[in-house]
Design a protein around this motif. Structure first.
Motif, PDB file in Angstrom:
ATOM      1  N   ARG A 121       0.754   9.068   1.353  1.00 36.00           N
ATOM      2  CA  ARG A 121      -0.031   8.379   0.319  1.00 36.00           C
ATOM      3  C   ARG A 121      -0.003   9.158  -0.988  1.00 36.00           C
ATOM      4  N   ARG A 122      -0.128  10.472  -0.896  1.00 30.46           N
ATOM      5  CA  ARG A 122      -0.124  11.316  -2.089  1.00 30.46           C
ATOM      6  C   ARG A 122       1.206  11.163  -2.842  1.00 30.46           C
ATOM      7  N   ARG A 123       2.305  11.125  -2.105  1.00 29.96           N
ATOM      8  CA  ARG A 123       3.622  11.005  -2.746  1.00 29.96           C
ATOM      9  C   ARG A 123       3.830   9.609  -3.343  1.00 29.96           C
ATOM     10  N   LEU A 124       3.303   8.566  -2.683  1.00 27.78           N
ATOM     11  CA  LEU A 124       3.485   7.193  -3.167  1.00 27.78           C
ATOM     12  C   LEU A 124       2.545   6.850  -4.315  1.00 27.78           C
ATOM     13  N   ARG A 125       1.452   7.583  -4.436  1.00 28.53           N
ATOM     14  CA  ARG A 125       0.435   7.283  -5.445  1.00 28.53           C
ATOM     15  C   ARG A 125       1.009   7.289  -6.869  1.00 28.53           C
ATOM     16  N   GLY A 126       2.005   8.115  -7.121  1.00 32.88           N
ATOM     17  CA  GLY A 126       2.570   8.218  -8.461  1.00 32.88           C
ATOM     18  C   GLY A 126       3.607   7.162  -8.801  1.00 32.88           C
ATOM     19  N   LEU A 127       3.862   6.228  -7.896  1.00 32.90           N
ATOM     20  CA  LEU A 127       4.871   5.196  -8.138  1.00 32.90           C
ATOM     21  C   LEU A 127       4.187   3.941  -8.670  1.00 32.90           C
ATOM     22  N   PRO A 128       4.280   3.660  -9.958  1.00 33.78           N
ATOM     23  CA  PRO A 128       3.607   2.474 -10.496  1.00 33.78           C
ATOM     24  C   PRO A 128       4.178   1.200  -9.873  1.00 33.78           C
ATOM     25  N   GLY A 129       3.326   0.447  -9.221  1.00 29.66           N
ATOM     26  CA  GLY A 129       3.752  -0.779  -8.563  1.00 29.66           C
ATOM     27  C   GLY A 129       4.434  -0.543  -7.231  1.00 29.66           C
ATOM     28  N   GLY A 130       4.415   0.688  -6.762  1.00 35.44           N
ATOM     29  CA  GLY A 130       5.072   1.038  -5.503  1.00 35.44           C
ATOM     30  C   GLY A 130       4.218   0.701  -4.292  1.00 35.44           C
ATOM     31  N   PRO A 131       4.760   0.932  -3.108  1.00 34.96           N
ATOM     32  CA  PRO A 131       4.027   0.609  -1.879  1.00 34.96           C
ATOM     33  C   PRO A 131       2.821   1.513  -1.689  1.00 34.96           C
ATOM     34  N   GLN A 132       1.809   0.959  -1.085  1.00 33.56           N
ATOM     35  CA  GLN A 132       0.608   1.720  -0.766  1.00 33.56           C
ATOM     36  C   GLN A 132       0.286   1.529   0.708  1.00 33.56           C
ATOM     37  N   VAL A 133      -0.064   2.615   1.379  1.00 33.37           N
ATOM     38  CA  VAL A 133      -0.411   2.578   2.796  1.00 33.37           C
ATOM     39  C   VAL A 133      -1.892   2.240   2.903  1.00 33.37           C
ATOM     40  N   HIS A 134      -2.199   1.198   3.675  1.00 29.91           N
ATOM     41  CA  HIS A 134      -3.584   0.774   3.876  1.00 29.91           C
ATOM     42  C   HIS A 134      -3.995   1.018   5.326  1.00 29.91           C
ATOM     43  N   THR A 135      -5.227   1.428   5.497  1.00 30.72           N
ATOM     44  CA  THR A 135      -5.784   1.612   6.834  1.00 30.72           C
ATOM     45  C   THR A 135      -6.386   0.303   7.304  1.00 30.72           C
ATOM     46  N   VAL A 136      -6.085  -0.085   8.526  1.00 32.27           N
ATOM     47  CA  VAL A 136      -6.743  -1.211   9.171  1.00 32.27           C
ATOM     48  C   VAL A 136      -7.664  -0.559  10.193  1.00 32.27           C
ATOM     49  N   ARG A 137      -8.904  -0.494   9.836  1.00 33.23           N
ATOM     50  CA  ARG A 137      -9.886   0.291  10.584  1.00 33.23           C
ATOM     51  C   ARG A 137      -9.884  -0.035  12.078  1.00 33.23           C
ATOM     52  N   GLY A 138      -9.748   1.016  12.874  1.00 38.47           N
ATOM     53  CA  GLY A 138      -9.775   0.879  14.325  1.00 38.47           C
ATOM     54  C   GLY A 138      -8.455   0.424  14.931  1.00 38.47           C
ATOM     55  N   ILE A 139      -7.460   0.121  14.092  1.00 40.87           N
ATOM     56  CA  ILE A 139      -6.178  -0.396  14.586  1.00 40.87           C
ATOM     57  C   ILE A 139      -5.027   0.524  14.199  1.00 40.87           C
ATOM     58  N   GLY A 140      -4.789   0.682  12.878  1.00 47.70           N
ATOM     59  CA  GLY A 140      -3.644   1.465  12.434  1.00 47.70           C
ATOM     60  C   GLY A 140      -3.429   1.367  10.941  1.00 47.70           C
ATOM     61  N   TYR A 141      -2.159   1.238  10.533  1.00 54.41           N
ATOM     62  CA  TYR A 141      -1.789   1.214   9.121  1.00 54.41           C
ATOM     63  C   TYR A 141      -0.834   0.062   8.822  1.00 54.41           C
TER      64      TYR A 141
END
Length: 152
Positions: A121-141
């Motif tokens: 997430r830290r590495r992807l944060r600097g990519l404007p419009g790039g992919p973002q990892v989301h947590t699906v609580r209790g399940i995964g990503y």
């Protein structure tokens, strides 16, 4: 307008929508192999032999062990690269903690997975419009689908 109708209108045909009555049904669905997932044209394997996968302007070259954003190489570790590759295809698929641990981390525990996701997430944060990892609580990503070409 119902929640489902709002979600469908926002996705505008870019991805399938799945509705489950409860968390148990969702977990069962995620753990049951159902054959190949539908292909989103915005995220597609370019060639299986070459191992290239695109997400908008992000390209993962599995064979070359490279990830590039707009032509620039992203310095990802092998674990981060594998984790990103798994999450890329197909979008909106929720990867369970257990499947990611087994596939990307060789069976390591969820603490190692959480640490790897945090670094990614830290590495992807600097990519404007790039992919973002989301947590699906209790399940995964999961990742969001990439922007469509006409959304720029």
């Amino acid at each position: 307008m119902s929640m489902r109708e709002r979600v469908l209108s926002q996705l505008d045909g870019s991805a399938p929508v799945l509705s489950c009555s409860d968390l148990t049904e969702l977990r069962e669905l995620l753990s049951t192999p159902t054959g190949p997932a539908p292909v989103n044209p915005a995220v597609r394997p370019l060639t299986e032999a070459r191992g290239l996968v695109e997400w908008g302007e992000l390209v993962v070259d599995r064979a070359g062990h490279l990830v590039t954003w707009r032509g620039e190489v992203l310095p990802l570790t092998p674990t981060e690269r594998e984790l990103l590759t798994l999450l890329l295809g197909p979008p909106l698929v929720v990867w369970s903690y257990e499947r990611l641990c087994a596939s990307a981390l060789g069976g390591a525990d969820t603490a190692a997975l959480q640490s790897a996701v945090k670094r990614l997430r830290r590495r992807l944060r600097g990519l404007p419009g790039g992919p973002q990892v989301h947590t699906v609580r209790g399940i995964g990503y999961r990742l969001d689908p990439p922007p469509r070409l006409n959304d720029h």
